[in-house]
Design a protein around this motif. Structure first.
Motif, short mmCIF file in Angstrom:
data_model
loop_
_atom_site.label_atom_id
_atom_site.label_comp_id
_atom_site.label_asym_id
_atom_site.label_seq_id
_atom_site.Cartn_x
_atom_site.Cartn_y
_atom_site.Cartn_z
N ALA A 111 0.83 -1.21 0.00
CA ALA A 111 0.00 0.00 0.00
C ALA A 111 0.86 1.26 0.00
N ALA A 112 2.01 1.18 0.68
CA ALA A 112 2.89 2.36 0.72
C ALA A 112 3.43 2.68 -0.66
N ALA A 119 0.68 4.18 -2.89
CA ALA A 119 0.47 5.60 -2.63
C ALA A 119 1.56 6.45 -3.28
N ARG A 120 2.81 5.99 -3.19
CA ARG A 120 3.92 6.72 -3.81
C ARG A 120 3.78 6.73 -5.33
N GLU A 133 1.06 6.54 -7.17
CA GLU A 133 -0.02 7.45 -7.61
C GLU A 133 0.38 8.90 -7.41
N GLU A 134 1.17 9.16 -6.38
CA GLU A 134 1.65 10.52 -6.18
C GLU A 134 2.58 10.94 -7.31
N CYS A 171 10.45 4.12 1.25
CA CYS A 171 9.47 3.27 1.93
C CYS A 171 10.13 2.13 2.71
#
Length: 325
Positions: free
Chosen positions: A187-188, A191-192, A194-195, A227
């Motif tokens: 998940a981390a 998120a990165r 998509e950022e 991460c």
């Protein structure tokens, strides 16, 4: 740097050509570390036919002449061109550059080298050992001063295992597993991703068509490193990268050990990669000594040029890796 008209003013030129552009440096043959340099952000054109020698000269000659003019217009005693792809794409350079550079700059001694060779010379000079050069890609080169050994450097589709593009691709794959709900996802990293790239469902369309796909993948490698301290999937990716890098170093290191140096931007990622890499190198190369790299590939081109100027070249000559006409 001593003015050219003072006694002992013998000068050498070094060139480093890669995907981010062209760099040229001028130094006294007796002091390669005391160089002045200039750079162009325009990379030399490369096609299926190889590296374009005419474009190389178009970029290189004005830069070299500018540096020589600043030193009083000496005639350089030696010149070394190091280029990414020289081993497989350098036939045109080997055929055309020696005569052209002799004609245009008066240089009498010249070598054309793969960028792995100039990275080696920049890191270890002319000592036996192994060098891993890693950025977007990854290549290991070693020598006992009798011959060269190479491992990987085969590009992001067939190899470069442990390099920036490899790490980035593994991180994005873990992000997509999380997006799908599959095991092994992060998940981390999602998120990165998509950022950095936008919605995950659009990621293939943002990555696959790019002409600079390896660089785009490598751009995500620092996110994997960021991460890793708190995300086990990211940490596992960097452990795997470390194992691959150490395997390549072990494949090329002389049998009796010697020095091993790491060079290239990948190793600026710091502890998340370097800690597992040091453990892997200790395990796989117990006889070797990890040594800080003395300089970069441009410095390596000057080291080889200075050796040519003094008839002191000890690195193995090779028709593709280190071509001395």
């Amino acid at each position: 740097m001593r003015p050219a008209n003072e006694p002992g003013g013998r000068y050498v030129l070094g060139v480093d050509s890669g995907g981010s552009g062209l760099r040229v440096a001028l130094a006294e043959a007796a002091d390669p570390a005391g160089a002045v340099s200039t750079r162009s952000a325009t990379p030399v054109r490369t096609s299926a036919a190889g590296i374009d020698p005419a474009h190389m000269l178009e970029l290189l000659l004005p830069m070299a002449r500018e540096l020589l003019a600043g030193a009083g217009d000496p005639v350089p005693v030696a010149l070394v061109v190091g280029a990414a792809g020289m081993a497989t794409l350098g036939d045109g350079l080997r055929a055309e550059l020696p005569a052209a550079l002799a004609r245009e700059l008066g240089v009498g001694r010249l070598a054309l080298a793969a960028d792995g060779v100039t990275a080696y010379a920049g890191a270890l000079g002319q000592r036996p050992g192994a060098v891993v050069a890693a950025g977007t890609g990854m290549i290991a080169l070693g020598t006992d001063l009798g011959s060269w050994r190479r491992a990987d450097g085969w590009g992001h589709l067939l190899g470069d295992c442990g390099g920036g593009a490899w790490i980035g691709q593994a991180g994005l794959a873990a992000a997509m597993r999380a997006f799908d709900g599959r095991r092994g996802g992060s998940a981390a990293l999602l998120a990165r991703a998509e950022e950095r790239f936008g919605p995950a469902g659009e990621l293939p369309g943002r990555i696959y068509p790019r002409a600079d796909r390896p660089a785009a993948l490598a751009a995500f490698a620092p996110d994997v490193a960021a991460c890793a301290p708190s995300d086990p999937v990211a940490a596992s990716i960097l452990r795997d990268a470390a194992r691959h890098i150490a395997e390549s170093a072990a494949a090329v290191c002389p049998a009796d050990g010697g020095e091993v140096a790491l060079t290239g931007g990948l190793f600026n990622m710091g502890a998340p990669l370097l800690d597992p890499l040091h453990r892997e190198l200790t395990a796989q190369l117990p006889k070797a000594e990890l040594t800080p790299a003395a300089g970069d590939p441009l410095h390596g081109a000057l080291v080889i040029a200075a050796a040519l100027a003094s008839d002191g070249l000890r690195l193995p000559r090779d028709g593709r890796l280190l071509f001395v006409p």
